[in-house]
Design a protein around this motif. Structure first.
Motif, PDB file in Angstrom:
ATOM      1  N   GLU A 175       0.834  -1.191   0.000  1.00 55.77           N
ATOM      2  CA  GLU A 175       0.000   0.000   0.000  1.00 55.77           C
ATOM      3  C   GLU A 175       0.869   1.241   0.000  1.00 55.77           C
ATOM      4  O   GLU A 175       1.968   1.252   0.554  1.00 55.77           O
ATOM      5  N   CYS A 182      -2.728   0.188  -3.932  1.00 54.36           N
ATOM      6  CA  CYS A 182      -2.346  -1.114  -3.388  1.00 54.36           C
ATOM      7  C   CYS A 182      -2.044  -2.049  -4.550  1.00 54.36           C
ATOM      8  O   CYS A 182      -2.928  -2.322  -5.369  1.00 54.36           O
ATOM      9  N   TRP A 219     -10.985  -1.642   0.086  1.00 54.55           N
ATOM     10  CA  TRP A 219     -10.305  -0.878   1.129  1.00 54.55           C
ATOM     11  C   TRP A 219     -11.167  -0.918   2.394  1.00 54.55           C
ATOM     12  O   TRP A 219     -12.367  -0.676   2.332  1.00 54.55           O
ATOM     13  N   ARG A 236     -10.949   0.335   6.695  1.00 58.63           N
ATOM     14  CA  ARG A 236     -10.238   1.250   7.583  1.00 58.63           C
ATOM     15  C   ARG A 236     -10.580   0.942   9.031  1.00 58.63           C
ATOM     16  O   ARG A 236     -11.648   0.398   9.318  1.00 58.63           O
ATOM     17  N   TYR A 275      -5.801   2.593   6.837  1.00 59.34           N
ATOM     18  CA  TYR A 275      -6.528   2.037   5.694  1.00 59.34           C
ATOM     19  C   TYR A 275      -5.826   0.763   5.228  1.00 59.34           C
ATOM     20  O   TYR A 275      -4.607   0.756   4.999  1.00 59.34           O
ATOM     21  N   CYS A 287      -5.719  -2.532   2.554  1.00 56.12           N
ATOM     22  CA  CYS A 287      -6.091  -3.125   1.278  1.00 56.12           C
ATOM     23  C   CYS A 287      -6.492  -4.581   1.514  1.00 56.12           C
ATOM     24  O   CYS A 287      -5.877  -5.279   2.330  1.00 56.12           O
TER      25      CYS A 287
END
Length: 114
Positions: free
Chosen positions: A6, A22, A36, A38, A93, A95
Motif C-alpha cells: 500500500e 495497493c 479498502w 479502515r 486504511y 487493502c
C-alpha cells in the motif's frame, strides 16, 4: 506467496485529497474483489469501498460522493481517490483482495487534521 503493498497515506488538512494505491504481487490467481477497509482508534475495522473484477463498486454511506475506488486488472492494483476529507476519515486504511484466498495489506495511516 502474495504480497500487498500500500502507498499514498499521510497527513492532509480537512477538505483535502489523497490517493491510496495497493499493488498485489506474487503467486495470485485472478483477483475477484479488491477493497479498502479502515480502522480508526478504538473502533472496529469497516469496509470503505470494494470493486469487483468487472468493475462493480460499493461504498460505505459515510464516503459516498467523496471517495472513488478503481482498479487496474493488468497491474493487480486498486486505488482509492479520497476527496473532501474529514477528520473522521482518520484511520489506518487496509487493502484487501479476494482470489482463491483472502489477503490483507499491512495498512497505511491517513490523518486528516488542521
Amino acid at each position: 506467496q502474495v504480497q500487498l503493498v500500500e502507498s499514498g497515506g499521510g497527513l492532509v488538512q480537512p477538505g483535502g485529497s489523497l490517493r491510496l494505491a495497493c499493488a498485489a504481487s506474487g503467486s495470485i490467481f485472478r483477483i475477484n474483489v479488491m477493497a479498502w477497509y479502515r480502522q480508526a482508534p478504538g473502533k472496529q475495522r469497516e469496509l470503505v469501498a470494494g470493486i469487483t473484477f468487472g468493475g462493480s463498486t460499493n461504498y460505505a454511506d459515510s464516503v459516498k460522493g467523496r471517495f472513488t475506488i478503481s482498479r487496474d486488472n493488468a497491474k493487480n492494483t486498486v486505488y482509492l481517490q479520497m476527496n473532501s476529507l474529514k477528520p473522521e476519515d482518520t484511520a489506518v486504511y487496509y487493502c484487501n483482495v479476494v482470489s482463491n484466498m483472502q489477503y490483507w495489506g499491512k495498512g497505511t495511516l491517513v490523518t486528516v487534521s488542521s
